[in-house]
Design a protein around this motif. Structure first.
Motif, short mmCIF file in Angstrom:
data_model
loop_
_atom_site.label_atom_id
_atom_site.label_comp_id
_atom_site.label_asym_id
_atom_site.label_seq_id
_atom_site.Cartn_x
_atom_site.Cartn_y
_atom_site.Cartn_z
N MET A 37 0.85 -1.17 0.00
CA MET A 37 0.00 0.00 0.00
C MET A 37 0.89 1.24 0.00
SD MET A 37 -2.78 1.19 2.95
CE MET A 37 -2.82 -0.44 3.54
N ASN A 38 0.57 2.18 -0.90
CA ASN A 38 1.38 3.39 -0.95
C ASN A 38 0.92 4.38 0.12
OD1 ASN A 38 -0.62 5.26 -1.96
ND2 ASN A 38 -0.33 4.45 -4.01
N PRO A 39 1.71 5.42 0.40
CA PRO A 39 1.36 6.37 1.48
C PRO A 39 0.02 7.09 1.26
CG PRO A 39 3.65 6.64 0.85
CD PRO A 39 3.04 5.69 -0.14
N ALA A 40 -0.34 7.37 0.02
CA ALA A 40 -1.61 8.04 -0.24
C ALA A 40 -2.78 7.13 0.13
CB ALA A 40 -1.71 8.46 -1.70
N GLU A 41 -2.68 5.86 -0.21
CA GLU A 41 -3.72 4.90 0.17
C GLU A 41 -3.78 4.74 1.69
OE1 GLU A 41 -2.26 1.67 -2.15
OE2 GLU A 41 -3.62 2.09 -3.81
N ALA A 42 -2.61 4.70 2.33
CA ALA A 42 -2.55 4.58 3.79
C ALA A 42 -3.21 5.80 4.44
CB ALA A 42 -1.11 4.43 4.25
N TYR A 43 -2.97 6.99 3.91
CA TYR A 43 -3.60 8.22 4.42
C TYR A 43 -5.12 8.05 4.43
CZ TYR A 43 -5.24 13.09 4.49
OH TYR A 43 -5.90 14.26 4.79
N ILE A 44 -5.66 7.59 3.31
CA ILE A 44 -7.11 7.44 3.17
C ILE A 44 -7.64 6.37 4.13
CG2 ILE A 44 -8.92 6.65 1.58
CD1 ILE A 44 -7.24 8.06 -0.67
N LEU A 45 -7.01 5.22 4.15
CA LEU A 45 -7.51 4.10 4.96
C LEU A 45 -7.33 4.32 6.46
CD1 LEU A 45 -6.42 1.09 2.75
CD2 LEU A 45 -8.71 2.07 3.01
N ASN A 46 -6.38 5.15 6.85
CA ASN A 46 -6.14 5.40 8.27
C ASN A 46 -6.96 6.54 8.85
OD1 ASN A 46 -4.28 3.30 8.61
ND2 ASN A 46 -2.61 4.56 7.86
N GLN A 47 -7.81 7.15 8.04
CA GLN A 47 -8.67 8.24 8.53
C GLN A 47 -9.81 7.67 9.35
OE1 GLN A 47 -8.14 11.59 8.21
NE2 GLN A 47 -6.22 10.98 7.23
N PRO A 48 -10.22 8.38 10.40
CA PRO A 48 -11.42 7.95 11.12
C PRO A 48 -12.67 8.24 10.27
CG PRO A 48 -10.64 10.05 11.98
CD PRO A 48 -9.62 9.59 10.96
N GLU A 49 -13.76 7.61 10.65
CA GLU A 49 -15.04 7.91 9.97
C GLU A 49 -15.52 9.29 10.42
OE1 GLU A 49 -16.33 6.48 7.53
OE2 GLU A 49 -15.29 4.58 7.55
N PRO A 50 -16.20 10.04 9.62
CA PRO A 50 -16.70 9.72 8.29
C PRO A 50 -15.70 10.02 7.17
CG PRO A 50 -17.53 11.87 8.89
CD PRO A 50 -16.71 11.36 10.07
N TYR A 51 -14.52 10.55 7.53
CA TYR A 51 -13.54 10.97 6.52
C TYR A 51 -13.14 9.81 5.60
CZ TYR A 51 -13.20 14.71 9.95
OH TYR A 51 -13.50 15.72 10.84
N ARG A 52 -12.89 8.63 6.19
CA ARG A 52 -12.45 7.48 5.39
C ARG A 52 -13.48 7.13 4.31
NH1 ARG A 52 -10.66 3.72 9.07
NH2 ARG A 52 -12.82 3.47 9.71
N SER A 53 -14.74 7.04 4.68
CA SER A 53 -15.77 6.69 3.70
C SER A 53 -15.88 7.73 2.59
CB SER A 53 -17.12 6.52 4.39
OG SER A 53 -17.10 5.42 5.25
N ILE A 54 -15.81 8.99 2.98
CA ILE A 54 -15.88 10.06 1.98
C ILE A 54 -14.69 9.98 1.04
CG2 ILE A 54 -15.84 12.57 1.63
CD1 ILE A 54 -17.21 12.78 4.45
N LEU A 55 -13.49 9.84 1.60
CA LEU A 55 -12.28 9.79 0.79
C LEU A 55 -12.28 8.59 -0.15
CD1 LEU A 55 -9.73 10.84 3.53
CD2 LEU A 55 -10.18 12.10 1.40
N ILE A 56 -12.69 7.43 0.34
CA ILE A 56 -12.74 6.24 -0.52
C ILE A 56 -13.73 6.44 -1.66
CG2 ILE A 56 -13.45 3.81 -0.62
CD1 ILE A 56 -12.22 3.52 2.23
N HIS A 57 -14.88 6.99 -1.34
CA HIS A 57 -15.89 7.24 -2.37
C HIS A 57 -15.36 8.21 -3.43
CE1 HIS A 57 -19.94 7.43 -4.03
NE2 HIS A 57 -19.78 8.74 -4.12
#
Length: 122
Positions: A1-21
């Motif tokens: 996993m690259n750092p940008a993906e890690a940034y997205i996946l390590n966010q708490p909700e609701p940020y993670r869901s928004i970022l993934i979408h």
């Protein structure tokens, strides 16, 4: 996993869901866009040109999808926030339900077509 993906996946909700979408929408709309990690946040590039960046603003409780060359964006400008920034404007989302796919896709398509029409300079 690259750092940008890690940034997205390590966010708490609701940020993670928004970022993934938003990430899925961007990658589907502009398949040639490459997700990179610059200045501690995810950026999407097409070639050497930055298209947008994603920022989870915990202090202000929103996800910022910010676009360069915003002066060329003519659709849905009422949804764009500049907050006294000269070049960058953004779409902001506090919940997953706030994400209007139609608006996001239209802005992404316009940004991408501007690139193809020569608005971006190397």
């Amino acid at each position: 996993m690259n750092p940008a993906e890690a940034y997205i996946l390590n966010q708490p909700e609701p940020y993670r869901s928004i970022l993934i979408h938003v990430q899925v929408i961007i990658e589907h709309t502009i398949p040639e866009a490459e997700l990179k990690y610059k200045w501690k946040i995810p950026y999407f590039y097409v070639g050497k040109r930055p298209i947008c960046y994603l920022n989870a603003s915990h202090k202000n409780h929103f996800v910022d999808v910010a676009f360069w060359h915003s002066s060329y964006i003519t659709k849905y400008t009422e949804h764009l926030v500049d907050e006294n920034r000269k070049v960058v404007k953004s779409l902001r989302y506090k919940t997953l339900e706030d994400v209007n796919d139609t608006v996001l896709i239209a802005v992404l398509n316009q940004v991408n077509s501007n690139k193809e029409e020569g608005f971006y300079k190397n």
